[in-house]
Design a protein around this motif. Structure first.
Motif, PDB file in Angstrom:
ATOM      1  N   ILE A  50       0.809  -1.232   0.108  1.00  0.00           N
ATOM      2  CA  ILE A  50      -0.016   0.053   0.163  1.00  0.00           C
ATOM      3  C   ILE A  50       0.791   1.178   0.133  1.00  0.00           C
ATOM      4  CG2 ILE A  50      -1.749   1.141   1.251  1.00  0.00           C
ATOM      5  CD1 ILE A  50      -2.789  -1.382   2.551  1.00  0.00           C
ATOM      6  N   LYS A  51       1.806   1.205   0.628  1.00  0.00           N
ATOM      7  CA  LYS A  51       2.847   2.545   0.864  1.00  0.00           C
ATOM      8  C   LYS A  51       4.303   1.816   0.454  1.00  0.00           C
ATOM      9  CE  LYS A  51       4.230   6.135   3.755  1.00  0.00           C
ATOM     10  NZ  LYS A  51       4.187   6.701   5.166  1.00  0.00           N
ATOM     11  N   THR A  52       5.019   2.491  -0.302  1.00  0.00           N
ATOM     12  CA  THR A  52       6.331   2.176  -0.643  1.00  0.00           C
ATOM     13  C   THR A  52       7.326   2.967   0.273  1.00  0.00           C
ATOM     14  OG1 THR A  52       6.592   3.801  -2.338  1.00  0.00           O
ATOM     15  CG2 THR A  52       5.851   1.539  -2.922  1.00  0.00           C
ATOM     16  N   PRO A  53       8.429   2.374   0.645  1.00  0.00           N
ATOM     17  CA  PRO A  53       9.446   3.134   1.451  1.00  0.00           C
ATOM     18  C   PRO A  53      10.013   4.080   0.419  1.00  0.00           C
ATOM     19  CG  PRO A  53      10.405   0.957   0.894  1.00  0.00           C
ATOM     20  CD  PRO A  53       9.032   0.826   0.412  1.00  0.00           C
ATOM     21  N   PRO A  54      10.286   5.395   1.139  1.00  0.00           N
ATOM     22  CA  PRO A  54      11.176   6.388   0.285  1.00  0.00           C
ATOM     23  C   PRO A  54      12.653   6.058  -0.059  1.00  0.00           C
ATOM     24  CG  PRO A  54      11.148   6.738   2.683  1.00  0.00           C
ATOM     25  CD  PRO A  54      10.217   5.633   2.449  1.00  0.00           C
ATOM     26  N   LEU A  55      13.087   6.218  -1.098  1.00  0.00           N
ATOM     27  CA  LEU A  55      14.322   5.652  -1.435  1.00  0.00           C
ATOM     28  C   LEU A  55      15.569   6.594  -0.915  1.00  0.00           C
ATOM     29  CD1 LEU A  55      13.357   4.857  -5.138  1.00  0.00           C
ATOM     30  CD2 LEU A  55      13.269   3.287  -3.102  1.00  0.00           C
ATOM     31  N   ILE A  56      16.737   5.709  -0.998  1.00  0.00           N
ATOM     32  CA  ILE A  56      18.054   6.742  -0.350  1.00  0.00           C
ATOM     33  C   ILE A  56      18.315   7.397  -1.474  1.00  0.00           C
ATOM     34  CG2 ILE A  56      20.341   6.469   0.434  1.00  0.00           C
ATOM     35  CD1 ILE A  56      19.277   3.752   1.781  1.00  0.00           C
ATOM     36  N   ASN A  57      18.167   6.875  -2.709  1.00  0.00           N
ATOM     37  CA  ASN A  57      18.657   7.699  -3.947  1.00  0.00           C
ATOM     38  C   ASN A  57      17.837   7.579  -5.136  1.00  0.00           C
ATOM     39  OD1 ASN A  57      21.886   6.174  -3.159  1.00  0.00           O
ATOM     40  ND2 ASN A  57      21.509   8.205  -2.798  1.00  0.00           N
ATOM     41  N   THR A  58      17.881   8.342  -5.906  1.00  0.00           N
ATOM     42  CA  THR A  58      17.355   8.202  -7.224  1.00  0.00           C
ATOM     43  C   THR A  58      17.747   7.281  -8.162  1.00  0.00           C
ATOM     44  OG1 THR A  58      18.563  10.054  -8.537  1.00  0.00           O
ATOM     45  CG2 THR A  58      16.774  11.001  -7.121  1.00  0.00           C
ATOM     46  N   VAL A  59      17.050   7.010  -9.227  1.00  0.00           N
ATOM     47  CA  VAL A  59      17.579   6.237 -10.226  1.00  0.00           C
ATOM     48  C   VAL A  59      18.972   6.401 -10.669  1.00  0.00           C
ATOM     49  CG1 VAL A  59      17.358   4.761 -12.333  1.00  0.00           C
ATOM     50  CG2 VAL A  59      15.506   5.010 -10.867  1.00  0.00           C
ATOM     51  N   ASN A 193      18.374  27.062  -4.310  1.00  0.00           N
ATOM     52  CA  ASN A 193      17.218  26.151  -3.804  1.00  0.00           C
ATOM     53  C   ASN A 193      17.138  24.904  -4.860  1.00  0.00           C
ATOM     54  OD1 ASN A 193      14.508  25.455  -3.119  1.00  0.00           O
ATOM     55  ND2 ASN A 193      13.734  27.708  -3.138  1.00  0.00           N
ATOM     56  N   ILE A 194      17.331  23.936  -4.070  1.00  0.00           N
ATOM     57  CA  ILE A 194      17.383  22.503  -5.011  1.00  0.00           C
ATOM     58  C   ILE A 194      15.815  21.859  -4.826  1.00  0.00           C
ATOM     59  CG2 ILE A 194      18.067  20.209  -4.894  1.00  0.00           C
ATOM     60  CD1 ILE A 194      20.878  21.286  -4.083  1.00  0.00           C
ATOM     61  N   ALA A 195      15.186  21.426  -5.808  1.00  0.00           N
ATOM     62  CA  ALA A 195      14.131  20.839  -6.144  1.00  0.00           C
ATOM     63  C   ALA A 195      14.196  19.337  -5.499  1.00  0.00           C
ATOM     64  CB  ALA A 195      13.576  20.646  -7.642  1.00  0.00           C
ATOM     65  N   LEU A 196      13.698  19.090  -4.373  1.00  0.00           N
ATOM     66  CA  LEU A 196      13.571  17.880  -3.737  1.00  0.00           C
ATOM     67  C   LEU A 196      13.198  16.588  -4.434  1.00  0.00           C
ATOM     68  CD1 LEU A 196      14.644  16.568  -0.922  1.00  0.00           C
ATOM     69  CD2 LEU A 196      12.346  16.767  -0.332  1.00  0.00           C
ATOM     70  N   PRO A 197      13.898  15.642  -4.956  1.00  0.00           N
ATOM     71  CA  PRO A 197      13.441  14.674  -5.703  1.00  0.00           C
ATOM     72  C   PRO A 197      12.200  13.987  -5.433  1.00  0.00           C
ATOM     73  CG  PRO A 197      15.731  14.595  -5.791  1.00  0.00           C
ATOM     74  CD  PRO A 197      15.320  15.427  -4.731  1.00  0.00           C
ATOM     75  N   ASP A 198      11.020  13.458  -6.184  1.00  0.00           N
ATOM     76  CA  ASP A 198      10.196  12.478  -5.723  1.00  0.00           C
ATOM     77  C   ASP A 198      10.560  11.315  -5.086  1.00  0.00           C
ATOM     78  OD1 ASP A 198       8.150  14.687  -6.235  1.00  0.00           O
ATOM     79  OD2 ASP A 198       8.045  13.628  -8.066  1.00  0.00           O
ATOM     80  N   ASP A 199       9.930  10.879  -4.158  1.00  0.00           N
ATOM     81  CA  ASP A 199      10.006   9.484  -3.686  1.00  0.00           C
ATOM     82  C   ASP A 199      11.265   9.134  -2.835  1.00  0.00           C
ATOM     83  OD1 ASP A 199       7.357   9.125  -4.612  1.00  0.00           O
ATOM     84  OD2 ASP A 199       8.336   8.581  -6.311  1.00  0.00           O
ATOM     85  N   VAL A 200      12.193  10.379  -2.595  1.00  0.00           N
ATOM     86  CA  VAL A 200      13.291  10.023  -1.832  1.00  0.00           C
ATOM     87  C   VAL A 200      13.133  10.178  -0.451  1.00  0.00           C
ATOM     88  CG1 VAL A 200      14.984  10.313  -3.724  1.00  0.00           C
ATOM     89  CG2 VAL A 200      14.509  12.283  -2.285  1.00  0.00           C
ATOM     90  N   VAL A 201      14.070   9.718   0.571  1.00  0.00           N
ATOM     91  CA  VAL A 201      13.968   9.820   2.135  1.00  0.00           C
ATOM     92  C   VAL A 201      14.394  11.432   2.284  1.00  0.00           C
ATOM     93  CG1 VAL A 201      16.199   8.970   2.316  1.00  0.00           C
ATOM     94  CG2 VAL A 201      14.896   8.978   4.011  1.00  0.00           C
ATOM     95  N   VAL A 202      13.661  12.037   3.203  1.00  0.00           N
ATOM     96  CA  VAL A 202      13.906  13.396   3.607  1.00  0.00           C
ATOM     97  C   VAL A 202      14.655  13.534   5.064  1.00  0.00           C
ATOM     98  CG1 VAL A 202      12.783  15.587   4.263  1.00  0.00           C
ATOM     99  CG2 VAL A 202      11.764  14.265   2.554  1.00  0.00           C
ATOM    100  N   PRO A 203      15.707  14.199   4.897  1.00  0.00           N
ATOM    101  CA  PRO A 203      16.589  14.246   6.264  1.00  0.00           C
ATOM    102  C   PRO A 203      15.705  14.884   7.146  1.00  0.00           C
ATOM    103  CG  PRO A 203      18.058  14.159   4.335  1.00  0.00           C
ATOM    104  CD  PRO A 203      16.710  14.382   3.867  1.00  0.00           C
ATOM    105  N   LYS A 204      16.285  14.654   8.503  1.00  0.00           N
ATOM    106  CA  LYS A 204      15.687  15.259   9.696  1.00  0.00           C
ATOM    107  C   LYS A 204      15.861  16.941   9.440  1.00  0.00           C
ATOM    108  CE  LYS A 204      16.588  16.208  14.394  1.00  0.00           C
ATOM    109  NZ  LYS A 204      17.239  15.743  15.700  1.00  0.00           N
ATOM    110  N   PHE A 205      15.000  17.763   9.275  1.00  0.00           N
ATOM    111  CA  PHE A 205      14.975  19.007   9.617  1.00  0.00           C
ATOM    112  C   PHE A 205      16.025  19.601  10.281  1.00  0.00           C
ATOM    113  CE2 PHE A 205      10.270  19.943   8.163  1.00  0.00           C
ATOM    114  CZ  PHE A 205      10.461  19.055   6.782  1.00  0.00           C
TER     115      PHE A 205
END
Length: 290
Positions: A50-59, A193-205
């Motif tokens: 149902i929910k996929t884990p965020p990825l460490i890296n993009t392809v 200002n970097i566009a955060l890639p979709d589906d990657v893990v977001v580090p702690k603020f």
């Protein structure tokens, strides 16, 4: 030239994956083949969970890391319904048609319909066809199994130093520089200002000590990840200040290497107070990183 295929998803290309790639390189050298890797353009859980884990890296990041660890050829497959439902024997036959002359996998690797393919069956398949193969045992560090799941947890918690130990390299995040509100320029701190890639893990603020690669050169960087509460921000941004950089990066890709969490994101009473703190952060980064 024929290929020895290392099989896996390789998210993060961590120490466990690197053990797999080392075995692949050695087997390729012994058999006069190329060291190759099979990976997937989307997480296999995308079709079954149902929910996929965020990825460490993009392809693309994953592919650059694989090449950096000696892979000369990458077969990136879309994990679609056809692949999901392919019997495990048919999957290996498919790879033989793609030039495979042997295989390397981890002892917990599963593949084929319902995950019915495993290391034992792969070994039997290779023995029957007299193909070289290697099965790599589970890798641990400090008594902990090295896994992408554990590393994601470390990144989400801001523990970049421990994450780097398990990865075997700093955590990386790449993105295209887009136009923001340009408030940093008004206080002498022009951030990208970097566009955060979709589906990657977001580090702690918070604020991190980083190195940034831009236009083929490396810079020290103070990087803020969060919602910029001082200027009433509302969405997540990744904003590195590349120290000693002077130029225009709009539309260009910047790759960040994360070394240490410096402090949580906080709201300052004024832009001047924010500027003074970022200057202090920069001094810390210069002292921490060579």
């Amino acid at each position: 030239m024929k290929k020895i295929f290392a099989l896996g998803f390789f998210d993060g290309v961590h120490l466990g994956h690197q053990a797999l790639l080392t075995a692949c390189r050695h087997l390729a050298q012994r058999t006069a083949c190329t060291c190759s890797a099979v990976t997937f353009t989307s997480h296999p859980d995308a079709l079954v969970a149902i929910k996929t884990p965020p990825l460490i890296n993009t392809v693309l990041e994953r592919q650059r890391l694989l090449i950096g660890y000696g892979v000369t050829d990458i077969l990136a497959l879309p994990f679609d319904e056809a692949l999901r439902n392919m019997p495990w024997q048919a999957f290996l036959e498919f790879l033989l048609q793609k030039g495979a002359a042997g295989f390397v996998c981890g002892d917990d690797f599963r593949f084929g319909h319902r995950g019915e393919g495993n290391a034992e069956r792969l070994a039997e398949f290779c023995r029957e066809r007299e193909l070289p193969y290697a099965i790599v045992p589970e890798q641990t560090l400090d008594g902990i199994r090295i896994s992408s799941t554990h590393i994601r947890t470390l990144i989400e918690g801001g523990d970049m130093e421990t994450a780097a130990k398990f990865l075997g390299h700093p955590h990386i995040l790449s993105g295209v520089v887009i136009r923001g509100r340009q408030l940093g320029r008004t206080i002498g701190i022009p951030t990208a200002n970097i566009a955060l890639p979709d589906d990657v893990v977001v580090p702690k603020f918070g604020v991190y000590a980083c190195k940034a690669v831009a236009e083929g050169r490396e810079y020290l960087a103070v990087t803020n990840i969060g919602t910029r509460p001082t200027v009433e921000g509302h969405h997540v941004t990744v904003e590195p200040w590349l120290l000693d950089f002077d130029g225009n990066l709009y539309g260009k890709t910047v790759t960040l290497q994360f070394y240490k969490f410096l402090r949580p994101e906080q709201k300052f009473d004024s832009l001047e107070a924010l500027r003074e703190q970022i200057q202090r952060d920069a001094a810390v980064v210069r002292e921490l990183l060579p």
